[in-house]
Design a protein around this motif. Structure first.
Motif, PDB file in Angstrom:
ATOM      1  N   MET A 151      50.628  32.911  39.628  1.00  0.00           N
ATOM      2  CA  MET A 151      50.131  32.186  40.803  1.00  0.00           C
ATOM      3  C   MET A 151      49.274  33.109  41.675  1.00  0.00           C
ATOM      4  SD  MET A 151      49.844  29.352  42.293  1.00  0.00           S
ATOM      5  CE  MET A 151      51.000  28.331  41.472  1.00  0.00           C
ATOM      6  N   LEU A 152      49.693  34.354  41.829  1.00  0.00           N
ATOM      7  CA  LEU A 152      48.915  35.310  42.610  1.00  0.00           C
ATOM      8  C   LEU A 152      47.549  35.551  41.969  1.00  0.00           C
ATOM      9  CD1 LEU A 152      48.783  37.369  44.951  1.00  0.00           C
ATOM     10  CD2 LEU A 152      49.701  39.040  43.348  1.00  0.00           C
ATOM     11  N   MET A 153      47.519  35.704  40.651  1.00  0.00           N
ATOM     12  CA  MET A 153      46.243  35.905  39.958  1.00  0.00           C
ATOM     13  C   MET A 153      45.342  34.677  40.097  1.00  0.00           C
ATOM     14  SD  MET A 153      46.486  38.954  39.026  1.00  0.00           S
ATOM     15  CE  MET A 153      45.017  39.148  38.082  1.00  0.00           C
ATOM     16  N   TYR A 154      45.928  33.503  40.002  1.00  0.00           N
ATOM     17  CA  TYR A 154      45.152  32.275  40.175  1.00  0.00           C
ATOM     18  C   TYR A 154      44.574  32.193  41.590  1.00  0.00           C
ATOM     19  CZ  TYR A 154      44.106  27.385  40.986  1.00  0.00           C
ATOM     20  OH  TYR A 154      43.490  26.226  41.352  1.00  0.00           O
ATOM     21  N   LEU A 155      45.396  32.484  42.588  1.00  0.00           N
ATOM     22  CA  LEU A 155      44.916  32.430  43.972  1.00  0.00           C
ATOM     23  C   LEU A 155      43.823  33.467  44.227  1.00  0.00           C
ATOM     24  CD1 LEU A 155      48.267  31.812  45.863  1.00  0.00           C
ATOM     25  CD2 LEU A 155      46.422  30.173  45.424  1.00  0.00           C
ATOM     26  N   LEU A 157      41.685  34.520  41.976  1.00  0.00           N
ATOM     27  CA  LEU A 157      40.479  33.990  41.345  1.00  0.00           C
ATOM     28  C   LEU A 157      39.874  32.844  42.145  1.00  0.00           C
ATOM     29  CD1 LEU A 157      41.516  34.066  37.584  1.00  0.00           C
ATOM     30  CD2 LEU A 157      39.736  35.424  38.684  1.00  0.00           C
ATOM     31  N   VAL A 158      40.709  31.987  42.720  1.00  0.00           N
ATOM     32  CA  VAL A 158      40.206  30.903  43.560  1.00  0.00           C
ATOM     33  C   VAL A 158      39.506  31.476  44.788  1.00  0.00           C
ATOM     34  CG1 VAL A 158      40.934  29.019  45.094  1.00  0.00           C
ATOM     35  CG2 VAL A 158      41.817  29.144  42.762  1.00  0.00           C
ATOM     36  N   PHE A 159      40.109  32.491  45.381  1.00  0.00           N
ATOM     37  CA  PHE A 159      39.504  33.122  46.557  1.00  0.00           C
ATOM     38  C   PHE A 159      38.177  33.785  46.194  1.00  0.00           C
ATOM     39  CE2 PHE A 159      39.039  36.841  49.361  1.00  0.00           C
ATOM     40  CZ  PHE A 159      38.934  36.172  50.572  1.00  0.00           C
ATOM     41  N   LYS A 160      38.139  34.434  45.041  1.00  0.00           N
ATOM     42  CA  LYS A 160      36.937  35.147  44.623  1.00  0.00           C
ATOM     43  C   LYS A 160      35.806  34.188  44.263  1.00  0.00           C
ATOM     44  CE  LYS A 160      35.417  38.695  41.384  1.00  0.00           C
ATOM     45  NZ  LYS A 160      35.830  39.576  40.283  1.00  0.00           N
ATOM     46  N   THR A 161      36.120  33.095  43.544  1.00  0.00           N
ATOM     47  CA  THR A 161      35.086  32.182  43.074  1.00  0.00           C
ATOM     48  C   THR A 161      34.816  31.041  44.044  1.00  0.00           C
ATOM     49  OG1 THR A 161      36.669  30.824  41.846  1.00  0.00           O
ATOM     50  CG2 THR A 161      35.623  32.666  40.668  1.00  0.00           C
ATOM     51  N   GLY A 162      35.789  30.679  44.842  1.00  0.00           N
ATOM     52  CA  GLY A 162      35.623  29.547  45.759  1.00  0.00           C
ATOM     53  C   GLY A 162      35.811  28.204  45.081  1.00  0.00           C
ATOM     54  N   ALA A 163      36.284  28.182  43.853  1.00  0.00           N
ATOM     55  CA  ALA A 163      36.495  26.940  43.115  1.00  0.00           C
ATOM     56  C   ALA A 163      37.965  26.799  42.779  1.00  0.00           C
ATOM     57  CB  ALA A 163      35.673  26.932  41.835  1.00  0.00           C
ATOM     58  N   ILE A 164      38.526  25.620  43.034  1.00  0.00           N
ATOM     59  CA  ILE A 164      39.933  25.382  42.717  1.00  0.00           C
ATOM     60  C   ILE A 164      40.117  25.221  41.212  1.00  0.00           C
ATOM     61  CG2 ILE A 164      41.837  23.758  42.990  1.00  0.00           C
ATOM     62  CD1 ILE A 164      40.889  23.323  45.841  1.00  0.00           C
ATOM     63  N   ASN A 165      39.213  24.481  40.582  1.00  0.00           N
ATOM     64  CA  ASN A 165      39.255  24.340  39.135  1.00  0.00           C
ATOM     65  C   ASN A 165      38.357  25.420  38.541  1.00  0.00           C
ATOM     66  OD1 ASN A 165      39.248  23.620  36.469  1.00  0.00           O
ATOM     67  ND2 ASN A 165      38.755  21.476  36.818  1.00  0.00           N
ATOM     68  N   LEU A 166      38.967  26.462  38.027  1.00  0.00           N
ATOM     69  CA  LEU A 166      38.207  27.609  37.554  1.00  0.00           C
ATOM     70  C   LEU A 166      37.374  27.301  36.318  1.00  0.00           C
ATOM     71  CD1 LEU A 166      40.909  30.347  38.113  1.00  0.00           C
ATOM     72  CD2 LEU A 166      38.992  29.776  39.574  1.00  0.00           C
ATOM     73  N   TYR A 167      37.723  26.253  35.581  1.00  0.00           N
ATOM     74  CA  TYR A 167      36.952  25.886  34.393  1.00  0.00           C
ATOM     75  C   TYR A 167      35.605  25.273  34.751  1.00  0.00           C
ATOM     76  CZ  TYR A 167      41.154  26.825  31.753  1.00  0.00           C
ATOM     77  OH  TYR A 167      42.242  27.437  31.199  1.00  0.00           O
ATOM     78  N   LEU A 168      35.502  24.725  35.948  1.00  0.00           N
ATOM     79  CA  LEU A 168      34.250  24.118  36.369  1.00  0.00           C
ATOM     80  C   LEU A 168      33.351  25.088  37.140  1.00  0.00           C
ATOM     81  CD1 LEU A 168      35.529  20.631  37.560  1.00  0.00           C
ATOM     82  CD2 LEU A 168      34.523  21.253  35.365  1.00  0.00           C
ATOM     83  N   TYR A 169      33.873  26.286  37.417  1.00  0.00           N
ATOM     84  CA  TYR A 169      33.089  27.268  38.171  1.00  0.00           C
ATOM     85  C   TYR A 169      31.927  27.772  37.339  1.00  0.00           C
ATOM     86  CZ  TYR A 169      31.764  31.587  40.471  1.00  0.00           C
ATOM     87  OH  TYR A 169      31.054  32.583  41.073  1.00  0.00           O
ATOM     88  N   GLN A 170      30.746  27.752  37.950  1.00  0.00           N
ATOM     89  CA  GLN A 170      29.562  28.303  37.302  1.00  0.00           C
ATOM     90  C   GLN A 170      28.898  29.260  38.285  1.00  0.00           C
ATOM     91  OE1 GLN A 170      27.012  25.254  35.757  1.00  0.00           O
ATOM     92  NE2 GLN A 170      28.687  24.230  34.702  1.00  0.00           N
ATOM     93  N   GLY A 171      29.098  30.507  38.046  1.00  0.00           N
ATOM     94  CA  GLY A 171      28.563  31.474  38.979  1.00  0.00           C
ATOM     95  C   GLY A 171      27.939  32.650  38.289  1.00  0.00           C
TER      96      GLY A 171
END
Length: 171
Positions: A151-155, A157-171
């Motif tokens: 959960m910490l790693m997910y949070l 990544l969400v903080f870093k990318t700004g996307a809740i669904n990391l599979y849809l992140y395109q950066g």
């Protein structure tokens, strides 16, 4: 410690009482198999070097090289030595010993299977030496730590990318 009674309500208006015992954390943590917990945390890491370090550490803490292979009532599954034997027979039968690249692949494969044998042996030792409740507590604590770190790693990544669904992140 005394039991604590909580009252919960259901959808249809009926009430029921659930008794929960307060957890004595010092007793709980003393009954955990710490070498097994550290081994599991390290061995389930993705990196092969960490897995190798986990096996070396658990054998440094609890040295035992008696896996107990036998044709009848084997302590460990005979699958592991059978896979190694099949690979060696294949290596000899097809003359693959002439190819240096295959020799390296064979030795690497045997190393992986020996690592699996050593890991399986240590888990079996922990299960045999400890009472079932201690093994259960150890595995439960492993899953709690694993869930918290995940959960910490997910949070992060969400903080870093700004996307809740990391599979849809395109950066």
């Amino acid at each position: 410690m005394a039991a604590i009674a909580d009252i919960y309500s259901c959808r249809n208006g009926f009430y029921f009482m659930m008794i929960r015992k307060a957890v004595n954390w010092s007793t709980y943590l003393k009954s955990v198999d710490w070498p097994l917990l550290v081994f599991l945390l390290l061995f389930f890491n993705v990196k092969l070097v960490v897995k190798l370090a986990a096996v070396l550490l658990i054998y440094a803490l609890r040295f035992n090289l008696k896996p107990g292979f036998a044709l009848r009532r084997s302590r460990l599954p005979l699958f592991y030595p059978a896979v190694i034997a099949i690979a060696l027979i294949n290596w000899l039968a097809y003359g693959l010993f002439k190819n240096s690249h295959y020799n390296i692949a064979l030795l690497t494969g045997i190393l992986f299977w020996v690592l699996c044998i050593l890991a399986c042996h240590q888990v079996k030792l922990s299960v045999e030496r400890n009472e079932p409740a201690a093994v259960h507590r150890t595995i439960f604590l492993f899953f709690i730590i694993n869930a918290a770190v995940s959960m910490l790693m997910y949070l992060l990544l969400v903080f870093k990318t700004g996307a809740i669904n990391l599979y849809l992140y395109q950066g």
